[in-house]
Design a protein around this motif. Structure first.
Motif, PDB file in Angstrom:
ATOM      1  N   PRO A   3     -66.838  39.207 -38.116  1.00 42.99           N
ATOM      2  CA  PRO A   3     -68.210  38.993 -37.636  1.00 42.99           C
ATOM      3  C   PRO A   3     -69.354  39.111 -38.646  1.00 42.99           C
ATOM      4  O   PRO A   3     -70.217  39.959 -38.496  1.00 42.99           O
ATOM      5  N   PRO A   4     -69.405  38.279 -39.707  1.00 46.14           N
ATOM      6  CA  PRO A   4     -70.651  38.301 -40.489  1.00 46.14           C
ATOM      7  C   PRO A   4     -71.813  37.938 -39.563  1.00 46.14           C
ATOM      8  O   PRO A   4     -71.736  36.938 -38.848  1.00 46.14           O
ATOM      9  N   LYS A   5     -72.856  38.731 -39.567  1.00 43.56           N
ATOM     10  CA  LYS A   5     -73.899  38.579 -38.555  1.00 43.56           C
ATOM     11  C   LYS A   5     -74.580  37.218 -38.601  1.00 43.56           C
ATOM     12  O   LYS A   5     -74.977  36.685 -37.569  1.00 43.56           O
ATOM     13  N   HIS A   6     -74.716  36.641 -39.792  1.00 48.25           N
ATOM     14  CA  HIS A   6     -75.420  35.367 -39.855  1.00 48.25           C
ATOM     15  C   HIS A   6     -74.559  34.200 -39.373  1.00 48.25           C
ATOM     16  O   HIS A   6     -75.056  33.088 -39.220  1.00 48.25           O
ATOM     17  N   HIS A   7     -73.277  34.437 -39.125  1.00 46.27           N
ATOM     18  CA  HIS A   7     -72.408  33.409 -38.544  1.00 46.27           C
ATOM     19  C   HIS A   7     -72.080  33.685 -37.081  1.00 46.27           C
ATOM     20  O   HIS A   7     -71.484  32.857 -36.413  1.00 46.27           O
ATOM     21  N   GLN A   8     -72.432  34.859 -36.630  1.00 47.31           N
ATOM     22  CA  GLN A   8     -72.087  35.263 -35.267  1.00 47.31           C
ATOM     23  C   GLN A   8     -73.156  34.802 -34.283  1.00 47.31           C
ATOM     24  O   GLN A   8     -74.348  34.904 -34.570  1.00 47.31           O
ATOM     25  N   ASP A   9     -72.723  34.277 -33.147  1.00 44.51           N
ATOM     26  CA  ASP A   9     -73.668  33.857 -32.117  1.00 44.51           C
ATOM     27  C   ASP A   9     -73.480  34.762 -30.907  1.00 44.51           C
ATOM     28  O   ASP A   9     -72.382  34.847 -30.354  1.00 44.51           O
ATOM     29  N   GLU A 151     -56.808  31.301 -12.946  1.00 42.12           N
ATOM     30  CA  GLU A 151     -58.215  31.432 -13.306  1.00 42.12           C
ATOM     31  C   GLU A 151     -58.356  32.565 -14.310  1.00 42.12           C
ATOM     32  O   GLU A 151     -57.569  33.509 -14.308  1.00 42.12           O
ATOM     33  N   ILE A 152     -59.376  32.465 -15.152  1.00 42.26           N
ATOM     34  CA  ILE A 152     -59.694  33.547 -16.083  1.00 42.26           C
ATOM     35  C   ILE A 152     -61.084  34.078 -15.748  1.00 42.26           C
ATOM     36  O   ILE A 152     -62.063  33.317 -15.743  1.00 42.26           O
ATOM     37  N   GLU A 153     -61.145  35.352 -15.429  1.00 40.45           N
ATOM     38  CA  GLU A 153     -62.428  36.042 -15.242  1.00 40.45           C
ATOM     39  C   GLU A 153     -62.881  36.479 -16.629  1.00 40.45           C
ATOM     40  O   GLU A 153     -62.328  37.408 -17.224  1.00 40.45           O
ATOM     41  N   VAL A 154     -63.860  35.774 -17.172  1.00 44.91           N
ATOM     42  CA  VAL A 154     -64.285  36.037 -18.551  1.00 44.91           C
ATOM     43  C   VAL A 154     -65.149  37.295 -18.596  1.00 44.91           C
ATOM     44  O   VAL A 154     -66.149  37.409 -17.896  1.00 44.91           O
ATOM     45  N   GLU A 155     -64.729  38.222 -19.438  1.00 43.80           N
ATOM     46  CA  GLU A 155     -65.461  39.470 -19.596  1.00 43.80           C
ATOM     47  C   GLU A 155     -66.343  39.455 -20.840  1.00 43.80           C
ATOM     48  O   GLU A 155     -67.317  40.208 -20.927  1.00 43.80           O
ATOM     49  N   HIS A 156     -65.994  38.594 -21.792  1.00 41.03           N
ATOM     50  CA  HIS A 156     -66.758  38.574 -23.046  1.00 41.03           C
ATOM     51  C   HIS A 156     -66.639  37.206 -23.712  1.00 41.03           C
ATOM     52  O   HIS A 156     -65.542  36.650 -23.826  1.00 41.03           O
ATOM     53  N   TRP A 157     -67.781  36.659 -24.105  1.00 43.82           N
ATOM     54  CA  TRP A 157     -67.829  35.435 -24.906  1.00 43.82           C
ATOM     55  C   TRP A 157     -68.236  35.810 -26.327  1.00 43.82           C
ATOM     56  O   TRP A 157     -69.104  36.651 -26.527  1.00 43.82           O
ATOM     57  N   GLU A 158     -67.607  35.174 -27.294  1.00 44.86           N
ATOM     58  CA  GLU A 158     -67.925  35.434 -28.691  1.00 44.86           C
ATOM     59  C   GLU A 158     -67.963  34.111 -29.439  1.00 44.86           C
ATOM     60  O   GLU A 158     -67.006  33.337 -29.381  1.00 44.86           O
ATOM     61  N   GLY A 159     -69.069  33.844 -30.110  1.00 47.62           N
ATOM     62  CA  GLY A 159     -69.197  32.599 -30.854  1.00 47.62           C
ATOM     63  C   GLY A 159     -69.283  32.843 -32.339  1.00 47.62           C
ATOM     64  O   GLY A 159     -69.960  33.775 -32.788  1.00 47.62           O
ATOM     65  N   LYS A 160     -68.576  32.020 -33.082  1.00 54.23           N
ATOM     66  CA  LYS A 160     -68.713  32.044 -34.535  1.00 54.23           C
ATOM     67  C   LYS A 160     -69.073  30.638 -34.973  1.00 54.23           C
ATOM     68  O   LYS A 160     -68.262  29.724 -34.878  1.00 54.23           O
ATOM     69  N   PHE A 161     -70.311  30.483 -35.426  1.00 52.34           N
ATOM     70  CA  PHE A 161     -70.823  29.180 -35.828  1.00 52.34           C
ATOM     71  C   PHE A 161     -71.187  29.265 -37.309  1.00 52.34           C
ATOM     72  O   PHE A 161     -72.278  29.724 -37.671  1.00 52.34           O
ATOM     73  N   LYS A 162     -70.270  28.836 -38.150  1.00 53.02           N
ATOM     74  CA  LYS A 162     -70.514  28.866 -39.606  1.00 53.02           C
ATOM     75  C   LYS A 162     -71.105  27.519 -39.996  1.00 53.02           C
ATOM     76  O   LYS A 162     -70.395  26.515 -40.081  1.00 53.02           O
ATOM     77  N   LEU A 163     -72.417  27.504 -40.190  1.00 52.07           N
ATOM     78  CA  LEU A 163     -73.149  26.254 -40.355  1.00 52.07           C
ATOM     79  C   LEU A 163     -74.098  26.307 -41.556  1.00 52.07           C
ATOM     80  O   LEU A 163     -75.194  25.748 -41.518  1.00 52.07           O
ATOM     81  N   SER A 164     -73.664  26.992 -42.609  1.00 54.54           N
ATOM     82  CA  SER A 164     -74.476  27.109 -43.833  1.00 54.54           C
ATOM     83  C   SER A 164     -75.839  27.747 -43.567  1.00 54.54           C
ATOM     84  O   SER A 164     -76.846  27.402 -44.194  1.00 54.54           O
TER      85      SER A 164
END
Length: 199
Positions: A3-9, A151-164
């Motif tokens: 999780p580098p913070k600048h890539h984490q959403d 079905e999946i009951e989603v408890e946590h979403w995590e995004g990693k968007f490495k976009l320079s």
């Protein structure tokens, strides 16, 4: 995810958009030290994710009520050459990925399974629905006994968007255009080559 913070959403709505746009997921479960990995489309059913896999898939024993699971949705990704930047940089790889972690609920009712297939078809046919699956289509009656629906009951979403994001604005824009261009070009080249070799 690393999780580098600048890539984490941290906005779950952004991760959900990845899942909606790229619904063909990687389902990951583990039993003792053995990972189970299955590729399957998942679509939203309210806030839950719904999917089906073949009942012969051994993964189904971990797709039961209350079992933990992670679904990975991969958006566009590409190599970024330093040649596209206006400043001196090193080569890198940009990508858009979302993880959904949660727990499974198995759907056993025949009507619920058929409704889930209709729901998935409607989603995947959108926005210009060329095919409508009727809930009373008798072909589904033959299919349902061979489907494991969940079905999946989603408890946590995590995004990693490495976009320079750590680059200057002009380089961020160049990397964005490269991501778009390379995905369009690479998909066409790969699919055409594959068809030439096999058909």
């Amino acid at each position: 995810m690393y999780p580098p913070k600048h890539h984490q959403d941290y906005n779950p709505e952004n991760s959900k958009e990845v899942a909606k746009s790229y619904p063909f997921s990687v389902l990951v479960s583990a039993e003792n030290k053995t990972p189970f990995i299955t590729h399957a489309p998942l679509v939203f059913h309210g806030e839950k994710l719904i999917g089906h896999i073949d009942k012969n898939n051994p993964h189904i024993r971990l797709l039961k009520d209350g079992y933990p699971i992670t679904a990975i949705f991969q958006g566009p990704q590409t190599y970024i050459s330093p040649s596209i930047y206006t400043t001196k940089q090193l080569p890198t790889w940009n990508y858009i990925i979302a993880h959904a972690t949660g727990t499974v609920t198995e759907l056993r009712d025949t009507d619920a399974i058929k409704k889930s297939i209709v729901t998935m078809t409607e989603f995947l046919e959108a926005p210009h629905q060329k095919f409508i699956l009727d809930l009373d289509d008798t072909r589904m009656d033959r299919l349902v006994p061979y489907i494991h629906c969940f079905e999946i009951e989603v408890e946590h979403w995590e995004g990693k968007f490495k976009l320079s994001q750590d680059k200057v604005p002009s380089d961020i824009e160049n990397a964005k255009q490269e991501l778009i261009l390379n995905n369009q070009k690479d998909v066409a080249n790969f699919v055409n080559k594959l068809f030439e070799q096999h058909f």
